[in-house]
Motif scaffolding. Structure first.
Motif, PDB file in Angstrom:
ATOM      1  N   VAL A  51     -30.215 -18.931  14.698  1.00 48.33           N
ATOM      2  CA  VAL A  51     -29.637 -20.234  14.401  1.00 48.33           C
ATOM      3  C   VAL A  51     -29.894 -20.545  12.926  1.00 48.33           C
ATOM      4  CG1 VAL A  51     -29.889 -21.076  16.760  1.00 48.33           C
ATOM      5  CG2 VAL A  51     -31.729 -21.467  15.130  1.00 48.33           C
ATOM      6  N   CYS A  75     -33.764 -24.921  12.306  1.00 49.62           N
ATOM      7  CA  CYS A  75     -34.458 -25.478  13.466  1.00 49.62           C
ATOM      8  C   CYS A  75     -35.539 -26.425  12.976  1.00 49.62           C
ATOM      9  CB  CYS A  75     -35.066 -24.371  14.316  1.00 49.62           C
ATOM     10  SG  CYS A  75     -36.171 -24.996  15.606  1.00 49.62           S
ATOM     11  N   ALA A 117     -29.288 -22.430   6.197  1.00 46.28           N
ATOM     12  CA  ALA A 117     -28.505 -23.647   5.960  1.00 46.28           C
ATOM     13  C   ALA A 117     -28.716 -24.211   4.570  1.00 46.28           C
ATOM     14  CB  ALA A 117     -28.878 -24.707   7.003  1.00 46.28           C
ATOM     15  N   TYR A 123     -24.013 -33.231  11.210  1.00 42.82           N
ATOM     16  CA  TYR A 123     -24.573 -31.993  10.657  1.00 42.82           C
ATOM     17  C   TYR A 123     -25.699 -32.325   9.686  1.00 42.82           C
ATOM     18  CZ  TYR A 123     -24.965 -27.901   7.596  1.00 42.82           C
ATOM     19  OH  TYR A 123     -25.441 -26.849   6.867  1.00 42.82           O
ATOM     20  N   ALA A 158     -27.337 -27.895  11.041  1.00 39.47           N
ATOM     21  CA  ALA A 158     -26.667 -27.338  12.214  1.00 39.47           C
ATOM     22  C   ALA A 158     -25.791 -28.441  12.787  1.00 39.47           C
ATOM     23  CB  ALA A 158     -27.683 -26.855  13.258  1.00 39.47           C
ATOM     24  N   THR A 193     -24.893 -26.373  17.948  1.00 40.55           N
ATOM     25  CA  THR A 193     -26.220 -25.842  18.271  1.00 40.55           C
ATOM     26  C   THR A 193     -26.819 -26.533  19.484  1.00 40.55           C
ATOM     27  OG1 THR A 193     -26.617 -25.225  15.980  1.00 40.55           O
ATOM     28  CG2 THR A 193     -28.540 -25.434  17.382  1.00 40.55           C
TER      29      THR A 193
END
Length: 271
Positions: A68, A71, A93, A146, A149, A182
């Motif tokens: 991912v 987190c 990200a 956002y 995620a 997510t």
């Protein structure tokens, strides 16, 4: 030998919060090995520090099923494991500053964004959740938020509706995979700046996340975008109670600061 640490984030009790794996020296691990470690642990996410330059750490996050981009709870856990001070996490990200003091980590998200949730996606999402349009709180309209995620945000008028969460796992997983979501941020307003929240996470291989820092940051952006709270605001999120893992997240909005701050403590799990 790879050292795997275990923490809970957003709680000072190892029996609460959201468990996360933390690997501080993962430079020699390839993607397959990191995914295998995350799957073996079975936590919603495990954070891997794959490199360091001064106070900047390259961090990657894996659920039991996939990587991912970001987190929040594993960021809090990793930062506390690193120790007090100012750290910079370089994630998929973007760059995420994290400050640690007295066992509490405060992350500042990447610049967030909030957009409309198209009607067809809302219809499919409600069907997968087994919810009706009448369950939704008209004061808090559905959106996609956002902050590292993507998370749809749905607010309900009834706390009982939140407590009775019983979604169609294959349908929601397929929809989230198709849309690149997510988790789904499900919320119920309990006060002017307090909310109970739940986050289904079937794309990560778990039914639900007990505490979701990335979604909390996205939700802070949602509240700011809709004018639900002022440009300077502190918001309290209660999560995990329905799972028997009480978690407490603090969201802070600062005027003139594009990112959203999310704070929580973390403690090691001693086995």
């Amino acid at each position: 030998m790879t050292e795997i640490q275990r923490y809970v984030a957003f709680s000072d009790d190892p029996a609460g919060g959201n468990p996360a794996g933390v690997v501080l020296d993962a430079a020699q691990l390839d993607d397959a090995k990191m995914l295998a470690i995350a799957a073996e642990l079975g936590y919603s996410e495990t954070a891997f520090v794959t490199g360091r330059r001064g106070a900047a750490y390259r961090v990657r996050y894996f659920s039991p099923l996939a990587e991912v981009p970001f987190c929040g709870h594993a960021t809090v856990a990793t930062a506390v494991a690193l120790g007090p001070g100012d750290h910079l996490f370089v994630t998929n990200a973007g760059e995420v500053p994290v400050a640690v003091a007295d066992g509490v980590a405060t992350l500042t998200s990447v610049p967030p964004a909030v957009s409309e949730l198209p009607d067809d996606e809302l219809t499919a999402l409600l069907a997968a959740l087994r919810w009706a349009t009448d369950d939704l709180d008209p004061a808090l309209p559905p959106r996609i938020a956002y902050a590292g995620a993507y998370h749809p945000v749905l607010a309900v008028t009834s706390r009982q509706r939140l407590a009775d969460l019983d979604y169609d796992v294959p349908a929601l997983k397929a929809l989230m995979t198709e849309r690149g979501w997510t988790t789904v941020q499900l919320v119920h307003r309990t006060g002017p700046a307090s909310f109970d929240v739940r986050d289904p996470f079937p794309v990560g291989g778990v039914y639900e996340d007990p505490a979701t820092g990335a979604a909390a940051a996205a939700f802070g952006a949602y509240l700011r975008e809709l004018g639900v709270v002022g440009p300077d605001a502190t918001v309290a999120l209660r999560q995990g109670d329905d799972l028997g893992r009480p978690s407490r997240l603090t969201v802070r909005l600062v005027a003139g600061e594009p990112g959203v701050r999310v704070s929580g403590n973390a403690v090691p799990i001693v086995e």
